[in-house]
Motif scaffolding. Structure first.
Motif, PDB file in Angstrom:
ATOM      1  N   LEU A 145       0.810  -1.230   0.000  1.00  0.00           N
ATOM      2  CA  LEU A 145       0.000   0.000   0.000  1.00  0.00           C
ATOM      3  C   LEU A 145       0.841   1.278   0.000  1.00  0.00           C
ATOM      4  CD1 LEU A 145      -2.955  -0.857   2.436  1.00  0.00           C
ATOM      5  CD2 LEU A 145      -3.078  -0.475  -0.024  1.00  0.00           C
ATOM      6  N   LEU A 149       0.183   5.167  -2.053  1.00  0.00           N
ATOM      7  CA  LEU A 149       0.207   6.346  -1.168  1.00  0.00           C
ATOM      8  C   LEU A 149       1.238   7.362  -1.654  1.00  0.00           C
ATOM      9  CD1 LEU A 149      -0.149   5.272   2.568  1.00  0.00           C
ATOM     10  CD2 LEU A 149      -1.854   5.946   0.913  1.00  0.00           C
ATOM     11  N   GLU A 152       0.076   9.078  -4.696  1.00  0.00           N
ATOM     12  CA  GLU A 152      -0.918  10.114  -4.377  1.00  0.00           C
ATOM     13  C   GLU A 152      -0.318  11.218  -3.506  1.00  0.00           C
ATOM     14  OE1 GLU A 152      -4.288  10.407  -5.483  1.00  0.00           O
ATOM     15  OE2 GLU A 152      -3.234   9.106  -6.893  1.00  0.00           O
ATOM     16  N   CYS A 154       0.818  11.147  -0.514  1.00  0.00           N
ATOM     17  CA  CYS A 154       0.498  11.070   0.921  1.00  0.00           C
ATOM     18  C   CYS A 154       1.793  10.755   1.685  1.00  0.00           C
ATOM     19  CB  CYS A 154      -0.538   9.980   1.197  1.00  0.00           C
ATOM     20  SG  CYS A 154      -2.150  10.305   0.491  1.00  0.00           S
ATOM     21  N   PRO A 158      -2.789  11.284   8.299  1.00  0.00           N
ATOM     22  CA  PRO A 158      -3.547  10.187   8.918  1.00  0.00           C
ATOM     23  C   PRO A 158      -3.621   8.901   8.099  1.00  0.00           C
ATOM     24  CG  PRO A 158      -4.982  12.073   8.391  1.00  0.00           C
ATOM     25  CD  PRO A 158      -3.575  12.525   8.164  1.00  0.00           C
ATOM     26  N   ILE A 159      -3.634   8.989   6.756  1.00  0.00           N
ATOM     27  CA  ILE A 159      -3.692   7.745   5.971  1.00  0.00           C
ATOM     28  C   ILE A 159      -2.381   6.983   6.153  1.00  0.00           C
ATOM     29  CG2 ILE A 159      -3.964   6.701   3.700  1.00  0.00           C
ATOM     30  CD1 ILE A 159      -5.498   9.137   2.802  1.00  0.00           C
ATOM     31  N   ALA A 162      -2.193   5.398   9.495  1.00  0.00           N
ATOM     32  CA  ALA A 162      -3.032   4.193   9.609  1.00  0.00           C
ATOM     33  C   ALA A 162      -2.371   3.005   8.908  1.00  0.00           C
ATOM     34  CB  ALA A 162      -4.425   4.459   9.030  1.00  0.00           C
ATOM     35  N   VAL A 163      -1.711   3.268   7.781  1.00  0.00           N
ATOM     36  CA  VAL A 163      -1.058   2.176   7.039  1.00  0.00           C
ATOM     37  C   VAL A 163       0.182   1.684   7.794  1.00  0.00           C
ATOM     38  CG1 VAL A 163       0.087   1.543   4.870  1.00  0.00           C
ATOM     39  CG2 VAL A 163      -2.010   2.897   4.814  1.00  0.00           C
ATOM     40  N   HIS A 166      -1.106  -0.458  10.442  1.00  0.00           N
ATOM     41  CA  HIS A 166      -1.619  -1.697   9.847  1.00  0.00           C
ATOM     42  C   HIS A 166      -0.498  -2.702   9.611  1.00  0.00           C
ATOM     43  CE1 HIS A 166      -3.991  -4.219   7.076  1.00  0.00           C
ATOM     44  NE2 HIS A 166      -3.088  -4.028   6.142  1.00  0.00           N
TER      45      HIS A 166
END
Lengths: 257, 257
Positions: A145, A149, A152, A154, A158-159, A162-163, A166
């Motif tokens: 992932l 990201l 994009e 990122c 926050p994304i 979170a990854v 994860h």
């Protein structure tokens, strides 16, 4: 000295940038297979086929050797690329492993995490080579992932948090000291990854490749200007935009000497 | 009646599943271009070239017509596919727009959000067609990160929550009533999307396609068994695994009548 750089898409620009900043080269010719990116989730046979097509391309290009920036290609197709190439071809795995060794940390205290695409991790190549050096504590994890990201942009927030959670929540007890960034996209989020692991060292394929080339090929040239030329299997304009965003000056910005 | 289904990868299995459940077909032949997925971030010319190669494939397959499950292909290449195909080819855009119309909500109160890949949103195709029906409140947004999330099976949880927030935080004031899921991966996270928008209706390409085919082709057959055959440009075993995960019975599970 002229170097070719091959990658599945734009990720290898992080390696091209390190080569650029080294001032060791008069010319960098980059080829990204943007029409078929990504490779990391695809079959070994498919990646091999695409890699050999890239060698066809570089066989017709005036460079002294080819650097395979993509970790997935380096583990899946390097030997065959070397066989079909009319010039030397170098992958990023060996340089990355060498860079690990050169940190001169105590092998017993060094807890190493290798992160990469599924194809790279499933090959076991990094793990085997690092363990062969005598490191006992090596954890490998596929973290696919991170690629979208980074694409994009990122790079924090926050994304990404979170990854990170994860993929790594269960590793907090392992006190990771070194993270091998086994995918060309990952240097863009190296800061966030290092911070997650309380300031762990990160190994970056581009920097590792420059150090390895200097050592292996005894390179010591210095070019004030490096001509960067970019090719892509589609949308070369988009690759050039990303290169500019990532701080890699292009031909028009850096005229030849 | 035999139907071919084309998609860039595994996403179109959501459409194949709707066709399967309709019991309108004796055979479904699925082809996913897994060796070159994804299409949604690629050039129009590249997508067109790949789409015409898929038509070559279906020209040699015994089906009555071909359904293009992929929204990106449907907006970029449908007319050219129809031109080179030896059988009818139907895209998912028109069915999706028809499904919107058939909800019979008041056009003035209906606030529609279209989400899809960059290529689909940039084409403006959904927006134009929906506005042509007289809807005044249409918001379109490219949401590419949902695709890798679905492929990593993040159907719920903190990563998906962070991505929903990333894309839609500014829309909370708009009281969205309907979300057009303009990418075949999105039905897998339809629940989370509907919940984010307080129970908004979602339009699913597969269900829309079945309704549209029934209406357009006056289909009213009923097959107790449907034979599903899967082809892919690489790793067909992986596509079959995903099909099984997503509840689509394969040939071995559902022998022909």
């Amino acid at each position: 000295m002229k170097v070719g750089v091959f990658d599945s898409g734009v990720g290898g620009l992080t390696v091209a940038k390190s080569l650029y900043e080294s001032r060791l080269f008069s010319d960098i010719v980059y080829y990204g297979d943007t029409a078929r990116v990504p490779y990391g989730s695809k079959d070994q046979n498919t990646v091999l086929r695409y890699a050999l097509e890239a060698i066809e391309f570089f066989n017709g290009v005036d460079v002294d050797f080819v650097v395979v920036a993509c970790n997935t290609v380096s583990v899946v197709a390097l030997a065959q690329m070397q066989q079909y190439s009319n010039k030397p071809v170098y992958g990023v795995i060996e340089p990355g492993v060498l860079a690990l060794q050169q940190r001169q940390l105590d092998k017993n205290d060094d807890r190493i995490l290798v992160i990469a695409t599924k194809a790279t991790i499933n090959s076991g190549e990094y793990q085997r080579r690092i363990e062969a050096l005598g490191y006992g504590q090596v954890i490998a994890r596929a973290t696919p992932l991170f690629v979208p990201l980074v694409e994009e942009q990122c790079y924090q927030g926050p994304i990404l948090d979170a990854v990170l959670q994860h993929y790594f929540a269960d590793l907090s007890a392992h006190a990771i000291t070194t993270v091998v960034l086994g995918c060309t996209h990952y240097p863009l989020i190296a800061q966030a990854i290092a911070a997650y692991f309380n300031g762990a060292l990160t190994i970056h394929s581009g920097e590792a490749m420059v150090a390895w080339l200097q050592q292996q090929l005894q390179l010591n040239a210095h070019f004030d200007k490096t001509r960067v030329t970019i090719y892509a299997s589609e949308n070369v304009a988009a690759v050039k935009r990303v290169a500019a965003q990532w701080g890699l000056p292009l031909q028009s910005d850096a005229p030849a000497k």
